[in-house]
Design a protein around this motif. Structure first.
Motif, mmCIF file in Angstrom:
data_model
loop_
_atom_site.group_PDB
_atom_site.id
_atom_site.type_symbol
_atom_site.label_atom_id
_atom_site.label_comp_id
_atom_site.label_asym_id
_atom_site.label_seq_id
_atom_site.Cartn_x
_atom_site.Cartn_y
_atom_site.Cartn_z
ATOM 1 N N HIS A 50 1.742 3.517 5.308
ATOM 2 C CA HIS A 50 1.393 2.491 4.319
ATOM 3 C C HIS A 50 2.547 2.445 3.317
ATOM 4 N N LYS A 53 2.399 1.629 -0.535
ATOM 5 C CA LYS A 53 1.789 2.614 -1.429
ATOM 6 C C LYS A 53 2.526 3.946 -1.408
ATOM 7 N N GLU A 112 -4.136 6.006 5.531
ATOM 8 C CA GLU A 112 -4.037 4.550 5.434
ATOM 9 C C GLU A 112 -2.840 4.065 6.251
ATOM 10 N N ASP A 133 -5.425 -4.322 0.278
ATOM 11 C CA ASP A 133 -5.674 -3.396 -0.826
ATOM 12 C C ASP A 133 -4.889 -3.809 -2.063
ATOM 13 N N GLU A 134 -4.834 -2.913 -3.047
ATOM 14 C CA GLU A 134 -4.228 -3.245 -4.334
ATOM 15 C C GLU A 134 -2.726 -3.504 -4.252
ATOM 16 N N THR A 141 -7.975 2.168 7.531
ATOM 17 C CA THR A 141 -8.100 3.569 7.159
ATOM 18 C C THR A 141 -8.723 4.350 8.306
#
Length: 281
Positions: A50, A53, A112, A133-134, A141
């Protein structure tokens, strides 16, 4: 059948690792491999799968020193032991949120993965359940292998034949083995294409260690990211997806390069060791 041409271990999950002349294989896998991970308070384990992130974790390098202590070299060159509280402070600054380094796998830790836009990057069933997501990335996930920070297999092998094949498919790509984060790189001699596809279920002897070849390795976005001096290249995995999508368990046809191994007998493996293959029993 072939020889071991390189050996790698990655003491902290998703950080750059170290090229070593020999490794000790235990029932857990390569000694010192993925013994720590970076986690956040939500229970997510730091994985460059991911990248939106966790991508900056891949800018750090982890290694074992002569005393067996895991040390992390940060992007600015600062080297800190995983036992130094300052390391978590520095990683919080690097990642822009609260994180910490951990050697104990939490009970409900989750992994993730970003969902690529090409087919074969994730199983179709997971693609259907993906969410934004953010970070703005579509992700899925899942869990890690029980009691470990491994995604699935304890040992990961890549052949030079597979890398050579991909160079013919995508000549502009740099198919350096490091992009695929193997433990063992094996020269299988004159075998063309993806010789490891025919090894599934067989036993593989490398040095004093014995393995069982379990499953092809489904690839995520990590090979497309920058690794040390290797620049980002999104074409790397698009090429694998075009050329080598094969069945993986009941998950459908996935983009694969390499194979996962289970350990049957512990022992030392050294660069230059001969690889022999035994039929499944």
């Amino acid at each position: 059948m072939g020889t071991v041409t390189a050996l790698y271990r990655y003491p902290v999950k998703s950080m750059l690792g170290e090229n070593v002349p020999s490794v000790t294989i235990t029932e857990r896998g390569v000694s010192g491999d993925r013994v720590h991970a970076v986690l956040d308070g939500s229970g997510a384990v730091g994985s460059a799968k991911h990248p939106g992130k966790w991508g900056d974790v891949l800018r750090c390098r982890s290694r074992l020193d002569d005393a067996g202590v895991v040390r992390v070299v940060l992007p600015d060159g600062t080297a800190l032991s995983v036992e130094d509280p300052e390391l978590s402070v520095r990683l919080c600054t690097l990642l822009g949120r609260e994180v910490f380094v951990c050697a104990v796998v939490p009970e409900h830790v989750r992994l993730e993965r970003a969902v690529p836009d090409y087919e074969g990057g994730v199983p179709a069933v997971l693609r259907k359940s993906a969410f934004v997501d953010e970070t703005g990335e579509r992700v899925t996930t899942g869990s890690v292998a029980p009691g470990t920070f491994f995604d699935f297999g304890r040992v990961h092998l890549v052949t030079t034949a597979a890398l050579d094949r991909m160079r013919t498919v995508y000549p502009g790509g740099d198919f350096d083995a490091r992009r695929f984060r193997p433990n063992l790189v094996v020269d299988a001699g004159d075998a063309p294409g993806f010789p490891e596809d025919a090894w599934l279920g067989a036993r593989l002897r490398a040095g004093a260690a014995l393995f069982r070849v379990v499953v092809p390795t489904p690839r995520c976005v990590i090979p497309t990211l920058g690794h040390d001096e290797l620049p980002p290249d999104p074409g790397i995995m698009r090429a694998v997806a075009r050329d080598h999508r094969i069945p993986v368990f009941d998950l459908g046809r996935l983009s694969c390069l390499g194979v996962y191994l289970d350990v049957l007998e512990a022992g030392t493996v050294r660069v230059g060791d001969v690889i022999t293959l035994q039929e499944s029993v």
